[in-house]
Design an enzyme around this catalytic site. Structure first.
Site, mmCIF file in Angstrom:
data_model
loop_
_atom_site.group_PDB
_atom_site.id
_atom_site.type_symbol
_atom_site.label_atom_id
_atom_site.label_comp_id
_atom_site.label_asym_id
_atom_site.label_seq_id
_atom_site.Cartn_x
_atom_site.Cartn_y
_atom_site.Cartn_z
ATOM 1 N N LYS A 53 52.051 8.019 71.875
ATOM 2 C CA LYS A 53 52.674 6.977 72.712
ATOM 3 C C LYS A 53 53.020 7.547 74.083
ATOM 4 O O LYS A 53 52.810 6.889 75.103
ATOM 5 C CB LYS A 53 53.914 6.406 72.010
ATOM 6 C CG LYS A 53 53.524 5.489 70.866
ATOM 7 C CD LYS A 53 54.652 5.141 69.926
ATOM 8 C CE LYS A 53 54.099 4.391 68.726
ATOM 9 N NZ LYS A 53 55.047 4.215 67.635
ATOM 10 N N GLN A 97 61.312 5.208 66.578
ATOM 11 C CA GLN A 97 60.253 5.500 65.597
ATOM 12 C C GLN A 97 60.824 5.419 64.181
ATOM 13 O O GLN A 97 61.865 6.006 63.902
ATOM 14 C CB GLN A 97 59.689 6.902 65.883
ATOM 15 C CG GLN A 97 58.466 7.258 65.058
ATOM 16 C CD GLN A 97 57.263 6.370 65.393
ATOM 17 O OE1 GLN A 97 56.926 6.164 66.560
ATOM 18 N NE2 GLN A 97 56.630 5.829 64.371
ATOM 19 N N ASP A 120 58.852 -3.377 70.642
ATOM 20 C CA ASP A 120 58.242 -3.460 69.317
ATOM 21 C C ASP A 120 58.286 -4.899 68.792
ATOM 22 O O ASP A 120 57.591 -5.229 67.827
ATOM 23 C CB ASP A 120 59.019 -2.569 68.336
ATOM 24 C CG ASP A 120 58.254 -1.316 67.958
ATOM 25 O OD1 ASP A 120 57.027 -1.273 68.212
ATOM 26 O OD2 ASP A 120 58.879 -0.391 67.402
#
Ligand code: NAD
Length: 285
Positions: A53, A97, A120
């Site tokens: 990422k 995460q 997200d």
């Protein structure tokens, strides 16, 4: 032969678009769009995802900040960090995460992220916005599936779609997006009866289960579009692990189009994450 939906190429094209948007944003005198990634603990798979990422941010000219916290970090400490990045004008996207260590309540952490920075798309506000058709930030993997479908068929109105899997991160949101596209959507799951029969009715199948090659050739009608979200590691002939999807790829060549695994849905997830971060930056300014 079914058309192979090339997720790598489609993700690259999306990255080019994102890069151009980043530069236009900066040229207009605004803060360079920035993504913050928070990693708690030392799960090796998570380390790899975070590295990917961060590299992807560099590729499109975006700022990235990493916060690597030890596994013993308390929930209070993590929520304190989220408060700080919520308030930072250099941060437009926040990604925590998962999985988090057992002593941290994942839901409480997601709920603490500013919905405007929740790139997200898992915050209840964004879930609600998607479900009510009122915008919001859409989760990356499902939104990537829609973009792959559009590469084959720009207008999905009226098509019958079967989503296999009802998870919060893939199945449910992709079903909501397909409804927004004007599809008639069936959501199947582990308790569904006569799944092959239902699959044979579908113009679109999105498989998000996690069972290697669950969807067989005779489940797929001629001319259907098949999106395979599954990522399963199975032992290959050479003894090394091999990645296979939820669809028996070789058996579905009578479909109109199909995504390979790897190289289909996988590459889209990070590309959409970056695109979401630029959109968040625009909305925040
Ligand atoms: P999950 O385990 O949370 O959900 C799986 C779903 O499949 C459940 O809703 C369950 O009811 C359903 N299911 C289980 N057995 C079934 C059966 N026999 N018939 C029909 N439905 C059944 O999984 P998830 O997080 O949604 O992920 C699904 C797959 O997608 C996994 O292989 C995962 O690795 C992969 N994935 C890929 C990406 C990507 O970037 N490409 C992202 C997320 C998940």
């Amino acid at each position: 032969m079914a058309e192979v939906i090339d997720g790598r190429a489609i993700a690259r094209a999306l990255d080019e678009q994102t890069k151009a948007e980043v530069e236009a944003f900066v040229a207009a005198g605004k803060n360079r769009p920035g993504l913050t990634v928070i990693l708690v603990g030392d799960d090796p798979a998570s380390e790899v995802y975070v590295r990917h990422k961060v590299k992807a941010c560099e590729r499109v000219g975006m700022r990235s900040t990493e916060h690597r916290l030890p596994a013993k970090t308390t929930q209070k400490e993590l929520l304190g960090l989220i408060d700080r990045v919520n308030a930072s004008e250099h941060v437009h996207g926040i990604l925590v995460q998962v999985p988090l260590p057992d002593h941290i309540d994942e839901r409480a952490v997601i709920d603490a992220i500013d919905p405007a920075k929740d790139v997200d798309g898992f915050h209840p506000v964004n879930v609600g916005r998607l479900s009510t058709g009122t915008g919001g930030i859409w989760p990356c993997t499902p939104f990537g599936c829609i973009k792959l479908l559009h590469s084959v068929e720009p207008d999905l109105t009226g098509l019958d779609a079967l989503v296999i899997g009802r998870s919060n991160i893939v199945g449910k949101p992709v079903a909501m997006m397909l409804i927004a596209e004007g599809c008639t959507v069936t959501v199947a799951h582990s308790k569904t009866r006569n799944l092959p029969e239902k699959a044979r009715q579908a113009d679109i199948i999105v498989a998000a289960v996690g069972i290697p090659e669950l969807v067989k050739g005779d489940w797929v009608k001629e001319g259907a579009i098949v999106i395979d979200v599954g990522i399963n590691r199975t032992p290959g002939k050479d003894g090394k692990d091999k990645l296979v999807g939820d669809v028996a790829y070789d058996e579905v060549q009578h479909a109109r189009a199909v995504t390979p695994v790897p190289g289909g849905v996988g590459p889209m997830t990070i590309a959409v994450l970056l695109a979401n971060t630029v959109q968040a930056a625009k909305a925040l300014h």
